[in-house]
Design an enzyme around this catalytic site. Structure first.
Site, PDB file in Angstrom:
ATOM      1  N   ASP A   1      15.779 -19.967  35.924  1.00  0.00           N
ATOM      2  CA  ASP A   1      16.625 -20.027  34.714  1.00  0.00           C
ATOM      3  C   ASP A   1      16.254 -18.913  33.741  1.00  0.00           C
ATOM      4  O   ASP A   1      16.608 -18.973  32.568  1.00  0.00           O
ATOM      5  CB  ASP A   1      16.572 -21.414  34.063  1.00  0.00           C
TER       6      ASP A   1
ATOM      7  N   ASP B   1      16.539 -10.455  34.773  1.00  0.00           N
ATOM      8  CA  ASP B   1      16.388  -9.772  36.068  1.00  0.00           C
ATOM      9  C   ASP B   1      15.681  -8.427  35.920  1.00  0.00           C
ATOM     10  O   ASP B   1      15.992  -7.646  35.025  1.00  0.00           O
ATOM     11  CB  ASP B   1      17.758  -9.515  36.701  1.00  0.00           C
TER      12      ASP B   1
ATOM     13  N   ASP C   1      19.384 -20.855  41.054  1.00  0.00           N
ATOM     14  CA  ASP C   1      19.787 -20.047  39.905  1.00  0.00           C
ATOM     15  C   ASP C   1      20.448 -20.937  38.854  1.00  0.00           C
ATOM     16  O   ASP C   1      20.676 -22.140  39.083  1.00  0.00           O
ATOM     17  CB  ASP C   1      20.755 -18.959  40.411  1.00  0.00           C
TER      18      ASP C   1
HETATM   19  C1  GLA Z   1      20.624 -14.007  39.010  1.00  0.00           C
HETATM   20  C2  GLA Z   1      19.169 -14.064  39.451  1.00  0.00           C
HETATM   21  C3  GLA Z   1      18.884 -12.922  40.387  1.00  0.00           C
HETATM   22  C4  GLA Z   1      19.814 -12.975  41.598  1.00  0.00           C
HETATM   23  C5  GLA Z   1      21.254 -12.953  41.106  1.00  0.00           C
HETATM   24  C6  GLA Z   1      22.267 -13.198  42.210  1.00  0.00           C
HETATM   25  O1  GLA Z   1      20.887 -12.898  38.217  1.00  0.00           O
HETATM   26  O2  GLA Z   1      18.325 -14.013  38.335  1.00  0.00           O
HETATM   27  O3  GLA Z   1      17.538 -12.961  40.813  1.00  0.00           O
HETATM   28  O4  GLA Z   1      19.548 -14.139  42.338  1.00  0.00           O
HETATM   29  O5  GLA Z   1      21.471 -13.975  40.130  1.00  0.00           O
HETATM   30  O6  GLA Z   1      23.573 -13.066  41.693  1.00  0.00           O
END
Ligand code: GLA
Length: 576
Positions: free
Chosen positions: A223, A256, A184
């Site tokens: 990212d 996300d 991440d």
């Molecule tokens: C980010 C990533 C997610 C997940 C969260 C965990 O937002 O994009 O896919 O891994 O972190 O906190």
């Protein structure tokens, strides 16, 4: 239209014959044979399967940070049970533990992670062993920077890695037996790291861990499609789809996902970078939300759109609970999974759109094979048509049409096929088996950097380029329809070899060439390189003097779906 396309191919062949002017070390006679050779475009190599997009499950969407040995065991059993419903073909492989596994955020004096023994009895190696015992692979998670994404109840952030710990941490994951790592960027962004430089250095740490342990970690870059605005960064103004190939196996392209259809569509659009996805490297529109809260019609559309994109299929629903029959059926359709996992590894293209109706098409391995999603994102059921012309298939030839969700052949059709009732918010998903337009072969125009022509009985031209320096395929015309090429090559080693592809002077992309096993037979990989109208210049070059490169036999245009436009992106920057 067909006549026009044939003309373009003839022109291409002529131009390529005329501009072949190799300066290798062979005799003058051989030079003449190369330069006057009229390519036999029917003599093409067999496509070499590239590593397919990863399939599996990840803890994040359902469990958040609530991961421990017992819940991961239960999810592993759920994934194994789901796989048992897949009669043949591709199955889900990875069980990935996301954020929340390293609660303490503490290291011991040697820098080793201090892991809570109550959360992980037997340590992380025990859960990796358990997952392996079920015939599956294990994945783990870390941040590229010292601050994790999530916060604990007391408001403090979870903890990640940092450049001083990369070698240690990725070696540790490999030693624990993990097979996959998602990295991440919350801490990386907070510290102002450059994404490209950071992920390249992590890739090197992963490769050193492989040399030391023999255990390879599949690398998932996360990212969220960050496009740096710092002009001093090598990836200034460019997302991971421009540099991801050869760094990670997959890279997130958007923010996300959440379990609602608007989010699914937003990520689908932001993931549209078909020129970045090839030879085993994948754009990642995020883990799936099928079986979470959406209707079965939306779930089916979501799965179909991920599959037509050739996206990693990492499920996010809770597999420890009994699955509704609809969800189980939608996640285990062998024909849909096969479209996602197709041996060419390419991304589907948007080939037609009218309002909220979209036609998506993916080039599949084999001759004349295409997958189609007719996607009706409107509020009413609608008829939808796909034309052979938009697929790069000979329009007048009859093509076999199959409905993959209904698992039913629909018959043979010329010119087009119309589905009369595509549901609101839903899809019809098809495979079409038709007639490709004839390919045109491009041969090297000039060699540089020590490359030579060598005999190659299996090659279209009777020769191949060995010791790849840079090979230019210059002065090539294009009808600007589509933009798929096929590279015929030989790699008689047991390992994948690499070359850079440069199209029209743009930033190179790294191509991977899996073994062809034998020097006598050629393999081929396919890439999408959107042609511009008029002449196009293409070059293949070695990565550096120490990275093994393939021998190149030919580059051919191949017909495939013709994109509506080069970009439909509405989602760009990572918003986290
Ligand atoms: C980010 C990533 C997610 C997940 C969260 C965990 O937002 O994009 O896919 O891994 O972190 O906190």
């Amino acid at each position: 239209m067909r006549l026009h396309r044939r003309c373009v191919f003839v022109v291409l062949s002529l131009i390529s014959s005329l501009c072949a002017c190799g300066r290798g070390t062979d005799s003058a006679n051989d030079e003449a044979a190369w330069s006057t050779h009229v390519p036999d475009v029917t003599q093409r190599a067999t496509q070499t399967p590239v590593p397919p997009p990863p399939m599996g499950w990840s803890s994040w969407n359902s469990l958040g940070e609530g991961v421990n040995h017992d819940v991961i065991k239960a999810e592993t059993a759920g994934l194994a049970a789901l796989n048992a419903r897949i009669a043949s073909g591709h199955r889900y492989e990875y069980v990935n533990i996301d954020e929340g596994w390293w609660l303490s955020g503490q290291r011991d004096a040697s820098g080793n992670f201090i892991v809570d023994a109550a959360q992980w009895p037997g340590g992380m190696q025990a859960i990796a062993r358990y997952i392996h015992g079920k015939g599956l692979k294990a994945g783990i998670y870390i941040d590229a920077g010292p601050r994790g994404c999530g916060k604990r109840a007391d408001g403090t952030h979870f903890v990640g890695s940092d450049p001083a710990h990369y070698d240690h941490d990725f070696l540790q994951f490999a030693q624990w037996g993990f097979d996959f790592v998602k990295v991440d960027f919350c801490g990386g962004a907070a510290r102002g790291y450059d994404p490209e430089k950071t992920y390249r250095s992590i890739a090197q740490a992963i490769s050193r861990a492989y040399s030391q342990t023999g255990h390879r970690l599949t690398f998932s870059v996360c990212d969220w499609g960050t496009i740096p605005t710092d002009k001093s960064f090598p990836d200034y103004n460019e997302g991971p789809w421009t540099w991801g190939a050869g760094v990670g196996t997959m890279w997130r392209t958007t923010r996300d996902i959440t379990p609602d259809f608007g989010s699914v569509i937003y990520n689908l659009a932001g993931n549209y970078h078909p020129e970045g996805q090839h030879t085993g490297y994948y754009n990642d529109p995020d883990m799936m939300v099928a079986g979470m809260r959406m209707s079965a019609v939306h779930d089916q559309a979501h799965i179909s759109l991920w599959a037509i994109s050739g996206a990693p299929l990492i499920l996010g629903n809770d597999l420890a609970k009994p699955l509704p029959a609809d969800t189980a059926r939608l996640l285990t359709n062998e024909e849909v999974l096969a479209i996602d996992q197709d041996a060419l590894g390419l991304q589907g293209l948007l080939v037609a759109q009218s309002g909220r109706l979209q036609v998506w098409a993916k080039l599949l391995a084999g001759t004349g094979q295409r997958a189609i999603v007719l996607f009706n994102n409107s509020a009413k059921a609608a008829p939808m048509t796909v034309t052979w012309d938009s697929l790069g298939l000979v329009s007048s030839s009859q093509a076999m049409v199959r409905d993959v969700w209904a698992r039913k052949d629909l018959g043979r059709f010329a010119t087009s096929y119309t589905a009369h009732d595509v549901p609101a918010g839903g899809v019809t998903m098809l495979t079409i088996s038709g007639t490709d337009s004839a390919p045109a072969t491009w041969q090297p125009g000039s060699l540089d950097g020590g490359a030579v022509f060598a005999r190659c009985p299996a090659c279209t031209s009777g020769k191949k380029v060995t010791g790849l320096g840079t090979v230019n395929f210059s002065g090539m015309a294009s009808g600007a329809r589509g933009g798929f090429i096929e590279v015929g090559y030989v790699n008689d080693s047991t390992r994948t070899v690499f070359a850079r592809l440069i199209m029209n002077g743009q930033r190179p992309t790294m191509l991977a060439f899996p073994p062809t096993r034998s020097n006598a037979s050629m393999g081929a990989i396919a890439v999408y390189v959107p042609f511009r109208a008029g002449p196009n210049a293409l070059a293949l070059s070695n990565v550096d003097a120490s990275t093994p490169a393939p021998d190149i036999g030919y580059v051919a245009t191949i017909s495939g779906p013709v994109p509506l436009s080069q970009t439909i992106s509405i989602a760009r920057h990572g918003e986290n």
